[in-house]
Design a protein around this motif. Structure first.
Motif: not given
Length: 471
Positions: A82, A86, A233, A244, A247
């Motif tokens: 996780d 990202a 995040w 993710t 990201g």
């Protein structure tokens, strides 16, 4: 008077020089990262399958740490899947943005082919998986597992077998993977979000808005963006949406077109800095803590007997190749696109087979799909490894057949006789280039004449000496 004929678009033709340089730089980093990915996958399998080390692998993978007060006391495996991934998806977001504003996807007519090919390359494996499980009475929740392509792993395989693919084929594979990543992200966001915390999600959206405003106002300073990215995040993770996605969202916000006087856009600059971290650390660590499944004769046999695992293997090996090749051929058949004269349709099929290497994202989707059944999750992971291995072997065999042709094409692309740093093939329409080449050829001819004169003079002297000696 007859109407002038419109020239068809050339599919897999030569790239423009700026696009070629960007693709070459990206693929060089991905190839190195892919080799590290291969090593990490092998290390994970060794670590998990040696009896004396297996318990330590499980202990490290499930070791939990992090601030529990904000819901982030996670296992090492979750931090990698996780958190570090990202970064991988952040780079994927930048790649997608660059393709949309400066690459093959900026022109809708040029974008049709890779988009259709990627969609077919995801739909057909899903259908193959669904049919296999419907016939065998298996679970349909893993339909998305064989839909992904791992560009780093694919390029690592190409590097290992030594295939000198022309830049057009590599760019096609890269574009396919970028589009593939986009739809994989959408699949994760839509189908693997079971619960939503709207307060955390609202906070993540607000953080993304601040991130966007700072970018638009051209505020500089990593010390602002890195803490903000971590907050976004963390909020995205707690929202229930896969972390993710944060990201990807931040990658898509970066500007990837150049303003006047800029050598590189902000997106290109940040991608250049972050890509080695993604390819060299984030993805290999994910492989290390995700590919460690117990492999035995029975486990390998189950891969080809259970509908879930067989569906994954067939989806990657058969579905990917048939889907991408079929989508490409149909698009070229019913549009004005035509294949480059230097390449053949077997080349396209070979690249489509390479796309069956679905490692990183396939493993991630497998973890999400079978999270409630750890035993089946490990079997699906083994199927991903087996399917990727079979696809790699098949692709290697197909590409080796045309390797001599590829090497000749690459040699033509790289030739730089005037030593100006620009391949000659990009200068053929430049009068200055022809003037330089004429000067080079004249200089070489003069050197040859001088050598010939010296040789002739030497022969004459030798003959005179021999005559005098004989007299």
């Amino acid at each position: 008077m007859a109407a002038p004929r419109t020239r068809n678009n050339i599919f897999l033709g030569r790239l423009s020089l700026p696009e070629r340089n960007i693709v070459t730089d990206a693929l060089r980093t991905e190839t190195v990262g892919g080799v590290l990915l291969l090593l990490a996958a092998v290390a994970a399998l060794v670590w998990a399958n040696i009896p004396a080390l297996h318990s330590s692998y499980e202990s490290v993978s499930h070791l939990r740490f992090g601030p529990a007060a904000v819901g982030l006391q996670l296992s090492v495996q979750h931090w990698v899947a996780d958190g570090l991934l990202a970064i991988f998806f952040f780079v994927a977001g930048i790649e997608l943005k660059r393709e949309l504003v400066a690459g093959d996807l900026r022109d809708p007519r040029a974008a049709v082919l890779p988009v259709v090919a990627a969609l077919c390359g995801m739909a057909v494996p899903a259908v193959v998986y669904a049919l296999t499980n419907a016939a065998g009475g298996g679970s349909l929740v893993g339909w998305a597992v064989p839909t992904a392509t791992d560009i780093a792993f694919a390029l690592a395989v190409l590097a290992v077998i030594g295939t000198a693919l022309p830049s057009a084929l590599r760019a096609f594979l890269l574009t396919l993977a970028v589009v593939d990543d986009l739809f994989a992200i959408l699949i994760i966001a839509v189908f693997f979000t079971s619960r939503l915390n709207f307060v955390a999600l609202g906070g993540a959206v607000a953080g993304l808005a601040v991130f966007w405003v700072l970018l638009r106002r051209r505020v500089r300073g990593w010390y602002l963006y890195v803490p903000l990215a971590l907050v976004i995040w963390g909020l995205m993770y707690n929202s229930g949406v896969h972390a993710t996605i944060a990201g990807v969202a931040m990658g898509l916000m970066l500007r990837c077109h150049r303003h006047e006087g800029e050598e590189h856009s902000p997106g290109e600059h940040i991608e250049h800095l972050v890509r080695p971290l993604s390819a060299g650390l984030a993805v290999p660590l994910f492989a290390l803590f995700s590919a460690g499944v117990a492999i035995s004769g029975r486990a390998l046999g189950d891969v080809f007997t259970k509908p879930e695992t067989l569906g994954v293997v067939l989806g990657l090996v058969v579905g990917k190749a048939v889907g991408i090749f079929g989508g490409t051929w149909l698009t070229a058949r019913f549009t004005r696109a035509s294949l480059s004269d230097e390449l053949a349709w077997p080349d396209v099929f070979a690249v489509a087979t390479v796309a069956g290497i679905g490692f990183t994202v396939s493993l991630l989707i497998g973890e999400l799909a079978f999270d409630s059944d750890p035993a089946l999750m490990d079997e699906v992971k083994a199927a991903v490894l087996m399917g990727s291995l079979i696809a790699a072997v098949c692709a290697a065999a197909l590409l080796k057949i045309r390797n001599a042709k590829y090497r000749a094409l690459c040699a033509d692309e790289e030739r730089d006789e005037d030593l100006d740093g620009i391949p000659d093939v990009y200068e053929q329409d430049d009068p200055a280039y022809h003037l330089r080449m004429a000067e080079i050829h004249e200089r070489k001819a003069a050197e040859h004449r001088k050598l010939a004169a010296l040789k002739s003079a030497g022969n004459g002297t030798s003959a005179g000496t021999e005559g005098g000696t004989g007299g």
